[in-house]
Design a protein around this motif. Sequence first.
Motif, PDB file in Angstrom:
ATOM      1  N   PRO A   1       2.987   7.069  11.232  1.00 39.45           N
ATOM      2  CA  PRO A   1       1.795   7.642  10.602  1.00 39.45           C
ATOM      3  C   PRO A   1       0.771   8.172  11.610  1.00 39.45           C
ATOM      4  O   PRO A   1       0.497   7.523  12.620  1.00 39.45           O
ATOM      5  CB  PRO A   1       1.235   6.467   9.796  1.00 39.45           C
ATOM      6  N   PHE A   2       0.279   9.357  11.317  1.00 44.28           N
ATOM      7  CA  PHE A   2      -0.741  10.048  12.117  1.00 44.28           C
ATOM      8  C   PHE A   2      -0.290  10.383  13.533  1.00 44.28           C
ATOM      9  O   PHE A   2      -1.059  10.897  14.318  1.00 44.28           O
ATOM     10  CB  PHE A   2      -2.069   9.266  12.153  1.00 44.28           C
TER      11      PHE A   2
ATOM     12  N   CYS B   1       9.314   2.393  10.388  1.00 44.75           N
ATOM     13  CA  CYS B   1       8.601   2.208  11.660  1.00 44.75           C
ATOM     14  C   CYS B   1       8.090   0.765  11.771  1.00 44.75           C
ATOM     15  O   CYS B   1       7.282   0.453  12.629  1.00 44.75           O
ATOM     16  CB  CYS B   1       7.443   3.199  11.755  1.00 44.75           C
ATOM     17  N   ASN B   2       8.553  -0.070  10.857  1.00 43.64           N
ATOM     18  CA  ASN B   2       8.177  -1.484  10.879  1.00 43.64           C
ATOM     19  C   ASN B   2       8.752  -2.144  12.149  1.00 43.64           C
ATOM     20  O   ASN B   2       9.910  -1.920  12.493  1.00 43.64           O
ATOM     21  CB  ASN B   2       8.770  -2.148   9.620  1.00 43.64           C
TER      22      ASN B   2
ATOM     23  N   PRO C   1       7.337   5.561   6.545  1.00 44.12           N
ATOM     24  CA  PRO C   1       6.655   4.637   7.468  1.00 44.12           C
ATOM     25  C   PRO C   1       7.248   3.230   7.477  1.00 44.12           C
ATOM     26  O   PRO C   1       7.118   2.517   8.472  1.00 44.12           O
ATOM     27  CB  PRO C   1       5.206   4.632   6.951  1.00 44.12           C
TER      28      PRO C   1
ATOM     29  N   ASN D   1       0.859  -1.172   0.000  1.00 44.34           N
ATOM     30  CA  ASN D   1       0.000   0.000   0.000  1.00 44.34           C
ATOM     31  C   ASN D   1       0.903   1.232   0.000  1.00 44.34           C
ATOM     32  O   ASN D   1       2.081   1.145  -0.279  1.00 44.34           O
ATOM     33  CB  ASN D   1      -0.936  -0.026   1.222  1.00 44.34           C
ATOM     34  N   ARG D   2       0.306   2.392   0.286  1.00 42.30           N
ATOM     35  CA  ARG D   2       1.049   3.659   0.284  1.00 42.30           C
ATOM     36  C   ARG D   2       1.753   3.924  -1.038  1.00 42.30           C
ATOM     37  O   ARG D   2       2.898   4.339  -1.085  1.00 42.30           O
ATOM     38  CB  ARG D   2       2.039   3.728   1.451  1.00 42.30           C
ATOM     39  N   VAL D   3       1.112   3.606  -2.113  1.00 42.24           N
ATOM     40  CA  VAL D   3       1.564   3.978  -3.445  1.00 42.24           C
ATOM     41  C   VAL D   3       0.282   4.362  -4.186  1.00 42.24           C
ATOM     42  O   VAL D   3      -0.798   4.202  -3.660  1.00 42.24           O
ATOM     43  CB  VAL D   3       2.276   2.806  -4.140  1.00 42.24           C
TER      44      VAL D   3
ATOM     45  N   TYR E   1       5.463  13.583  10.287  1.00 42.00           N
ATOM     46  CA  TYR E   1       4.285  13.115   9.539  1.00 42.00           C
ATOM     47  C   TYR E   1       3.160  14.149   9.622  1.00 42.00           C
ATOM     48  O   TYR E   1       2.601  14.573   8.618  1.00 42.00           O
ATOM     49  CB  TYR E   1       3.827  11.762  10.091  1.00 42.00           C
TER      50      TYR E   1
ATOM     51  N   LEU F   1       4.968  10.450   3.902  1.00 44.43           N
ATOM     52  CA  LEU F   1       3.744   9.659   4.120  1.00 44.43           C
ATOM     53  C   LEU F   1       3.886   8.253   3.541  1.00 44.43           C
ATOM     54  O   LEU F   1       3.242   7.322   4.011  1.00 44.43           O
ATOM     55  CB  LEU F   1       2.515  10.333   3.494  1.00 44.43           C
ATOM     56  N   PHE F   2       4.712   8.108   2.482  1.00 39.94           N
ATOM     57  CA  PHE F   2       4.778   6.807   1.811  1.00 39.94           C
ATOM     58  C   PHE F   2       6.072   6.042   2.100  1.00 39.94           C
ATOM     59  O   PHE F   2       6.047   4.832   2.277  1.00 39.94           O
ATOM     60  CB  PHE F   2       4.625   6.966   0.284  1.00 39.94           C
TER      61      PHE F   2
ATOM     62  N   ARG G   1       5.065  14.489   0.436  1.00 39.01           N
ATOM     63  CA  ARG G   1       4.150  13.402   0.798  1.00 39.01           C
ATOM     64  C   ARG G   1       4.768  12.050   0.479  1.00 39.01           C
ATOM     65  O   ARG G   1       4.646  11.101   1.244  1.00 39.01           O
ATOM     66  CB  ARG G   1       2.811  13.570   0.068  1.00 39.01           C
TER      67      ARG G   1
END
Lengths: 313, 505
Positions: free
Chosen positions: B136-137, B117-118, B114, B11-13, B142, B110-111, B106
């Motif tokens: 994120p958030f 942070c795994n 993150p 995701n994030r794409v 961020y 944002l992409f 972004r």
Amino acid sequence: MKTLFWLQTGACGGDSLAILSAEAPSFEQLFASCGIELLWHPSLSHAPMKRFDALIENIASGAQKLDILCVEGSVVTAPRGTGLYDSYRGRARMEITRALARRANIVVAMGTCASFGGVHAASPNPADCIGLQFDRETPGGLLPADWRAGSGLPVINIAGCPAHPHAMTQTLEAIAQDLPLALDPLNRPSAFFSTLAHQGCTRNEYHEYDIEDLELGGRACLFYNLGCQGPLTQAVCNSDLWNGVNSKTRAGVPCFGCTAPNFPRETDLFATAKIGDIPLRLPVGVERARYMAYKNLARAAAPARVRNKKMDV
Amino acid sequence: MARVELNVSLNRVEGDLELAVTLDDGVVAEARTIGTMYRGFEQILIGRAPRDALVITPRVCGICGTAHLYSSALALERAWGAVPPPNATRIRNLCLMAEGIQNDLRQTFLFFTPDFCNPRYAAEPWFDEMMAAFEPFRGAIYLETLAVTRKVVQIVAHFGGQWPHSSYMAPGGVTLPADLRRISACRAVLDDAQRWYEQRIIGAPLERWLALDKAEDYFAWLDAPAHAASALGMLSRCVRALGLHRSAAGAKHMLSYGAWRDPATTDADATLLASGFYDGETGAIAPLDQTQINEHVRHSWFRHYEGGRHPWNGETIPNYEPGGDRYTWSKAPRYGDKVVQTGPLAELLIGGDPLIASLNALEGGGAWLRQFARARRIAHEFLHARRMLDQLAADLSGEHFIPPANEADGDGYGLIMAARGALGHWIKIKDGVIEKYQIVTPTAWNASPRDSAGQPGHWEQSLVGVEVRDPDDPVEIGHIIRSHDPCLVCTVHMLDTGRKVHFNA
Ligand code: SF4
């Protein structure tokens, strides 16, 4: 807390990016202070995709409660109704959408694509795109016209290409707070679709006096020659400015009527179709017979500052 | 040798893609990119009024619609022989730069970030720091990125009415001139965003950062307190500690259409940062020649034709054949017969950023340098955006729109650098309507499948040799695919016999 799942089908991502421009409330505020829990957003979620797969499964089985399903993008049904032109792990997204909608308490179509089919459904509609509960103007899309979500509401259409940021966040906030949502005949929340794009356009004075531009780049009104749909289009673009600062028509870009189910219309988007001298489609509620006389009078009465296009926009 | 089949989705794409990869003993031996979505923009345009492309094509992509609009306007201008006045070019540049700043921030925060942070990295010394900044958030950077980018796109809205998706560039110029109010409002937005970038992202004034021109100087800087504490400093140290500066170089050749049209000349090919083709074998940069561009469909789900075709002779007729050796909705663009990559690294290397050239010469272009170039490009965007505003302020009575003298049938093309790299639109106008329209996106170059000669595309090459430490959590693939700023929702399949592992990351 109300759970929200955001699904993208045949989309450009424009509604997701537009919603990031919302300020009152902002997208982040929906989760920080408006009582919404974000289960998933394809561009922003941090969790690995196995979470996405598990969520789809759990929602479909009923193990995970889904209050709000937001869908962004046209529903791609080609080839031959299989939906495989838009697949996720070999499964048509069309099917995933249907499975999630079945469990959702409220389904929100974010943007004109999800509402009515949108730009991807324009002729010849190569991917056989439709909307969630409309196929252009015709009721019934992926879901039949009489379909209702758990709440009893049909798919809520936040039309617009992209949808207005505040039409999206303010509707979601209202849903989170269980406020009643009146819908118009196209199932759009009336609060955001009972004003015309034309209202609040800085070119209004030119419109009143029928001072029209023949070319782009001017200061006058774009209705008569350049295809502006502002007087025919329900949208808050000019009463709640985009990005807090402007609107297309204020910037001299004709309104293309992107909140309507027939967007984009089949004819030249920068031209006004006319019968003789009179636009084929007149402002909402205007009587054709009187229109020309009224326009001629208005043009004759135009003060020099307007006639000479001295007024800035 | 253990061969495994994995099924990874990212995701994030933006958009849809799958990637079929053969993994031997934990190392990627082969990869295939699979575009999984087909919408058919090029067919929708056929038969429409030429200007309709200004409305339809921005809808190809929500994050870079200004770039599509610009390519469309340039293609129409070339077909009609229209020349925009300098102020129009300044406004177009300004809006494209604002969209670029938005994208680059972004995409980075944002992409891309993150992934660090795994939970895989929880024991790393930098983990807490990364979480505090990039979660994120929650992370400070961020949240600040959300706030800053929201303001930056106001610049586009001031001139275009809204962002995303407007149609304010048209053959002949732009629909709204600059005036004192708009210039002042845009300056205020840029000032704030630039100050934030200086203080939080790079830890230095813009001039100082742009004057940094040698790899050694940058490495020294990495430990200097101001940059070390900045977002880019943290990211560089962490990404380099993971060895991502040595991995995933991909295609050695690069392509740039040149950043931002030069308003000082009527030559539509003159750009502020040079265009060109960087030959990865010789290190030489050749002038751009758009006739060299062609697209292959040998492995794509389109009606077959032999070899490659220039976009003017191209066609886009779907022919969905799952299960065979055709595997994607993406065509394979080639420059001559060469596989190329495009994006901020290509843009700055070909455009003459000495620090990027120095780093590329020293280490080659891996995942870190690609991401680093994107963060660095933001500085160029600020610098030039301010210049555009200054030039507009100095010429407030200049024209912003000159209607095309005629709208004859003809051919045109518009080439620009979008945030993700080289974007081209090719149009043929016949009997006053669009006869043919072809779009070659940056991601088509980067995510290209094999061509008629069997040459894999850039991503397909860049994944080869990448070690996937834990097949149940191949976060390396996320780092690499996302460092390309993909405009696709990616799914990565890894295929072959042997162990069969189902996997999501
Ligand atoms: S430009 Fe369009 S929205 Fe503005 S006044 Fe004219 S008709 Fe109304």
